[in-house]
Write a protein that holds these residues in place. Structure first.
Motif, PDB file in Angstrom:
ATOM      1  N   SER A 194      -2.841  -1.635   3.938  1.00  0.00           N
ATOM      2  CA  SER A 194      -2.346  -2.273   2.772  1.00  0.00           C
ATOM      3  C   SER A 194      -1.286  -1.458   1.757  1.00  0.00           C
ATOM      4  CB  SER A 194      -3.476  -2.937   1.755  1.00  0.00           C
ATOM      5  OG  SER A 194      -3.071  -3.222   0.333  1.00  0.00           O
ATOM      6  N   PRO A 195      -0.435  -1.798   1.223  1.00  0.00           N
ATOM      7  CA  PRO A 195       0.502  -0.926   0.318  1.00  0.00           C
ATOM      8  C   PRO A 195      -0.431  -0.525  -0.953  1.00  0.00           C
ATOM      9  CG  PRO A 195       1.558  -2.906   1.020  1.00  0.00           C
ATOM     10  CD  PRO A 195       0.424  -3.159   1.636  1.00  0.00           C
ATOM     11  N   LEU A 196      -1.188  -1.244  -1.359  1.00  0.00           N
ATOM     12  CA  LEU A 196      -2.079  -0.896  -2.369  1.00  0.00           C
ATOM     13  C   LEU A 196      -3.019   0.404  -2.065  1.00  0.00           C
ATOM     14  CD1 LEU A 196      -3.403  -4.409  -3.678  1.00  0.00           C
ATOM     15  CD2 LEU A 196      -1.556  -3.007  -4.486  1.00  0.00           C
ATOM     16  N   ASP A 197      -3.407   0.672  -0.822  1.00  0.00           N
ATOM     17  CA  ASP A 197      -4.091   1.649  -0.248  1.00  0.00           C
ATOM     18  C   ASP A 197      -3.354   3.007  -0.587  1.00  0.00           C
ATOM     19  OD1 ASP A 197      -6.305   0.224   0.465  1.00  0.00           O
ATOM     20  OD2 ASP A 197      -5.585  -0.019   2.678  1.00  0.00           O
ATOM     21  N   VAL A 198      -1.920   2.707  -0.710  1.00  0.00           N
ATOM     22  CA  VAL A 198      -1.271   4.337  -0.810  1.00  0.00           C
ATOM     23  C   VAL A 198      -0.736   4.183  -2.419  1.00  0.00           C
ATOM     24  CG1 VAL A 198      -0.628   4.569   1.451  1.00  0.00           C
ATOM     25  CG2 VAL A 198       0.867   3.051   0.030  1.00  0.00           C
ATOM     26  N   GLY A 199      -1.204   3.228  -3.205  1.00  0.00           N
ATOM     27  CA  GLY A 199      -0.851   3.390  -4.602  1.00  0.00           C
ATOM     28  C   GLY A 199       0.490   2.658  -4.698  1.00  0.00           C
ATOM     29  N   ARG A 200       1.110   1.785  -3.780  1.00  0.00           N
ATOM     30  CA  ARG A 200       2.268   1.083  -4.025  1.00  0.00           C
ATOM     31  C   ARG A 200       2.090  -0.338  -4.126  1.00  0.00           C
ATOM     32  NH1 ARG A 200       7.512   2.200  -1.694  1.00  0.00           N
ATOM     33  NH2 ARG A 200       8.692   0.363  -1.555  1.00  0.00           N
TER      34      ARG A 200
END
Length: 292
Positions: free
Chosen positions: A17-23
């Motif tokens: 997920s993009p959220l996993d890399v702070g995006r």
């Protein structure tokens, strides 16, 4: 259907997920998981090279490239080893320093975007960093893998340093602490040839390192107060805390300042001047960067 490195990379990219890399996952985003551009930026590779890897046109990536991709894709240890084998490489052996950063640690660092944070391996090589780290310390992406080793930079002759500008420590404890930490790590990684070579290199090039090494002090690197001499805002006094991750020997170096202080105002100016959001993330790319 035969498994290939390219197919595995695509599969791992799709599940992250993009959220996993702070995006931030913006409304209307059609891509499942990470885009190739995002993976390339996270891994410090060109987009073209990631495309060629996935398409099977680049067939012999180096161990450093595979390690960087494994970190960017937040692979589990067995998946990381699988990636090495698909690339025709031997996975890291026991008794050698790992450059793998567990997925949970990466997710935690991605959410520490407000703070300048660097992720180091047991031999004090910088593996990845937040945009706030690059703003405060200078972009490590301009450094080679060799230059991103903190111990080598500290003891290098001339003006070599990991940061792009001076970072001062009031108590002069940094060098003894780093040498002591290396000595402790050498017991844990006796089969790591690159680590042994690093110690031998420093003993042959630095009389100060040799003296400290021969004193036989053993102990970990500790937290300290440091002054970053930044070319835009002058001196920024920070608390530098070193956090270790049990089970993987990864070190997180986090710089913080007191809320409402003049140093906090300087960091806020640097954040705004460099286009970072309030949480320290970059609107144009992922929150955590690394290079092979």
């Amino acid at each position: 259907m035969d498994e290939t490195l390219g197919k595995a990379l695509h599969r791992w990219r799709d599940r992250l997920s993009p959220l996993d890399v702070g995006r931030t996952s913006r409304p209307g985003r059609r891509a499942v998981g990470l885009r190739r551009e995002e993976l390339a930026e996270l891994a410090g590779l060109s987009v073209d090279y990631v495309v060629r890897l996935e398409q099977g046109r680049a067939k012999s990536p180096s161990a450093q490239v595979v390690a960087s991709l494994a970190r960017a894709l937040q692979l589990q240890p067995m998946e990381r080893d699988h990636a090495y084998r698909l690339a025709g490489l031997l996975p890291p052996q026991e008794g050698t320093i790992s450059t793998h950063v567990p997925a949970g640690v990466q997710r935690m660092v991605a959410r520490l975007g407000e703070f300048p944070t660097g992720v180091f391996s047991a031999d004090w090589t910088l593996l990845s960093w937040t945009p706030a780290w690059a703003v405060l310390m200078g972009d490590p992406g301009t450094r080679t893998h060799v230059e991103r080793n903190l111990v080598r930079a500290v003891f290098a002759a001339g003006h070599g340093r990991l940061a792009a500008w001076p970072v001062l420590q009031d108590d002069n404890a940094l060098k003894p602490a780093l040498v002591s930490d290396l000595r402790t790590a050498l017991v844990n990684y006796p089969r790591d040839r690159a680590f042994i070579d690093l110690v031998e290199e420093l003993r042959s090039t630095s009389a100060e390192f040799t003296r400290l090494w021969d004193e036989g002090t053993v102990g970990p690197h500790a937290s300290a107060r440091k002054t970053v001499v930044h070319p835009q805002v002058g001196e920024v006094i920070c608390d530098c805390d070193v956090l270790t991750v049990p089970g993987c020997d990864i070190r997180l170096v986090v710089y913080t300042v007191a809320a409402g202080s003049a140093d906090a105002e300087k960091l806020e100016f640097l954040r705004v001047a460099n286009g970072l959001r309030a949480d320290g993330t970059s609107p144009s790319g992922p929150n955590l960067f690394s290079t092979p």
